[in-house]
Enzyme design. Structure first.
Site, mmCIF file in Angstrom:
data_model
loop_
_atom_site.group_PDB
_atom_site.id
_atom_site.type_symbol
_atom_site.label_atom_id
_atom_site.label_comp_id
_atom_site.label_asym_id
_atom_site.label_seq_id
_atom_site.Cartn_x
_atom_site.Cartn_y
_atom_site.Cartn_z
ATOM 1 N N CYS A 86 0.810 -1.221 0.000
ATOM 2 C CA CYS A 86 0.000 0.000 0.000
ATOM 3 C C CYS A 86 0.842 1.270 0.000
ATOM 4 O O CYS A 86 0.311 2.362 -0.216
ATOM 5 C CB CYS A 86 -0.931 0.006 1.202
ATOM 6 S SG CYS A 86 -2.039 -1.412 1.285
ATOM 7 N N CYS A 231 -14.061 0.593 7.186
ATOM 8 C CA CYS A 231 -13.047 -0.120 6.406
ATOM 9 C C CYS A 231 -12.975 0.422 4.982
ATOM 10 O O CYS A 231 -14.003 0.784 4.395
ATOM 11 C CB CYS A 231 -13.360 -1.608 6.366
ATOM 12 S SG CYS A 231 -13.520 -2.360 8.003
ATOM 13 N N SER A 232 -11.782 0.448 4.430
ATOM 14 C CA SER A 232 -11.615 0.933 3.059
ATOM 15 C C SER A 232 -12.175 -0.076 2.071
ATOM 16 O O SER A 232 -12.141 -1.288 2.308
ATOM 17 C CB SER A 232 -10.140 1.189 2.759
ATOM 18 O OG SER A 232 -9.383 0.004 2.918
ATOM 19 N N ILE A 234 -12.623 -1.903 -1.921
ATOM 20 C CA ILE A 234 -11.823 -2.300 -3.084
ATOM 21 C C ILE A 234 -11.999 -1.212 -4.141
ATOM 22 O O ILE A 234 -13.121 -0.856 -4.488
ATOM 23 C CB ILE A 234 -12.282 -3.657 -3.643
ATOM 24 C CG1 ILE A 234 -12.187 -4.737 -2.558
ATOM 25 C CG2 ILE A 234 -11.471 -4.025 -4.875
ATOM 26 C CD1 ILE A 234 -10.787 -5.072 -2.123
ATOM 27 N N HIS A 357 -9.299 3.142 -1.939
ATOM 28 C CA HIS A 357 -7.953 2.629 -1.660
ATOM 29 C C HIS A 357 -7.443 1.744 -2.799
ATOM 30 O O HIS A 357 -7.253 0.543 -2.624
ATOM 31 C CB HIS A 357 -7.989 1.851 -0.336
ATOM 32 C CG HIS A 357 -6.668 1.374 0.150
ATOM 33 N ND1 HIS A 357 -5.459 1.936 -0.246
ATOM 34 C CD2 HIS A 357 -6.351 0.365 1.006
ATOM 35 C CE1 HIS A 357 -4.471 1.293 0.358
ATOM 36 N NE2 HIS A 357 -4.979 0.330 1.108
#
Length: 413
Positions: A86, A231-232, A234, A357
């Site tokens: 990341c 939460c990030s 996809i 993300h």
């Protein structure tokens, strides 16, 4: 010492781009960054391309950088392919800065791109499985999940749908912080609610719907104490940044009026240390080095973008950056200290949870936001009078923390 300037930034909207290829996204980001810099591809003397999933999902190994660069109209120059989970995009940026400092180029471009939404969902989620040492998977899990030992998830608070194993790890980080400092689920939810509210004003964000703390807490669970909005997602997308020296700046007519100075760019890997030794943590050490190089401290920071693959990530990383003492981020978040108008606004873009993300584009997308803030061009999400910005972006897992962390410090030109 060679002063490095950011003169151009470009970013696609982050989200699900089912009709676009990774090269479509890359080319769009490059075109936007060059246009922003008032430059053509002919002035770029080095390219650093980052992608963490191109090989696994598109099958493009070995030379992803040269291919992406040529598709974007950048050829005949050195092109390097960079992969650091990341933190890939931030690593590419760091290398571009080093190229300028070394005199190897007067104008360089960092580019990050991912096309993560593919038809094969199992394959899509499998890309996260290599974000740690693949020869010691069970040991990795045992070490990281043990951080949250002693707190069992309440019944019905773990999703029965597929999700990344990294969410289990972040949940362990949450439980560890809760046990040590008294952090609450509501305080973690306050981070997510704040970021979803910030994203309303970011036209490039994947999600743009405001949420309250209560809505975040009532949302479907991922793994306790994390719910879906914490939460990030996809994401697909690309971002690019053009950096230059004084000599390069003279070649870019008009760019000097909107430059941002790079005061420090640091990339570190972790060391072995006890989980309770926060000052040996990779993010804290990287921040200390960055502040030392920049010649200032965390009290000078006006705005920050930090890695929040989950809302817990923001709490850990504002502490690592020294924006709040260890253990105090939860209450500060609940008080609104990191909200627009607060003491130090954090993730004005909406963060990874809302902005999206696309792994290797993430760090450069964060830089895009901070440059926009320092230029005073962020519109409804503008931090008034912002002059100093801090940037943190982590990638992978090794031992009890990230495998690599990048920290940058920027100043309004």
């Amino acid at each position: 010492m060679t002063q490095v300037y950011i003169v151009g930034v470009g970013m696609t909207p982050f989200g699900r781009h089912l009709d676009k290829s990774i090269h479509d996204l890359s080319s769009q980001a490059v075109a936007l960054a060059l246009r922003d810099a008032g430059a053509t591809s002919a002035v770029v003397e080095a390219v650093f391309f980052s992608s963490a999933t191109n090989g696994a999902l598109q099958g493009q190994h070995s030379i992803p950088g040269p291919i992406a660069a040529r598709r974007a109209g950048l050829s005949g120059v050195p092109v390097f392919s960079v992969e650091n989970a990341c933190a890939s995009g931030s690593s590419a940026f760091n290398l571009a800065v080093q190229a300028i400092k070394a005199g190897a180029a007067d104008v360089a471009l960092a580019l990050g791109a991912e096309k993560m939404n593919v038809a094969d969902k199992a394959r899509m989620f499998a890309v996260f499985d290599s974000g740690w040492d693949v020869e010691t998977v069970e040991a990795n899990k045992a070490t990281l999940l043990a951080l949250g030992a002693g707190t069992e998830p309440p019944p019905g608070t773990v999703s029965d749908k597929p999700y990344s194993v990294f969410m289990d790890v972040y949940a362990a980080f949450c439980r560890q912080h809760m046990q040590r400092y008294g952090t609450t689920q509501r305080q973690i939810a306050a981070v997510a609610a704040k970021n979803h509210q910030h994203s309303v004003h970011n036209p490039l964000a994947q999600f743009r719907d405001a949420m309250s703390i209560e809505q975040v807490m009532a949302a479907p669970p991922i793994t306790w104490p994390l719910t879906l909005p914490m939460c990030s997602p996809i994401s697909d997308g690309a971002a690019a940044v053009v950096v230059c020296s004084e000599a390069g700046l003279r070649r870019l007519e008009g760019a000097s009026r909107r430059v941002v100075k790079v005061l420090a760019s640091v990339v570190l890997t972790g060391i072995e240390h006890h989980p309770d030794d926060r000052e040996s943590g990779i993010g804290y050490r990287a921040a200390l080095r960055a502040y030392d190089r920049a010649g200032l401290g965390p009290d000078a920071v006006d705005v920050a973008e930090v890695h929040d693959a989950t809302a817990m990530g923001e709490l850990l990383n504002v502490e690592a950056l020294g924006l709040i003492p260890f253990g105090m981020a939860g209450p500060a978040a609940e008080r609104g200290e990191f909200t627009l108008g607060g003491r130090v606004p954090v993730n004005t873009s909406g963060g990874l949870e809302s902005k999206g993300h696309p792994i290797a584009a993430t760090g450069l997308g964060q830089i895009h936001e901070l440059v926009t803030q320092l230029r005073g061009e962020a519109g409804a999400r503008q931090v008034e009078g912002a002059r100093i910005a801090a940037h943190e972006n982590g990638g992978g897992l090794l031992g009890i923390e990230e495998a690599v962390v990048a920290v940058n410090v920027f100043e309004k030109g």
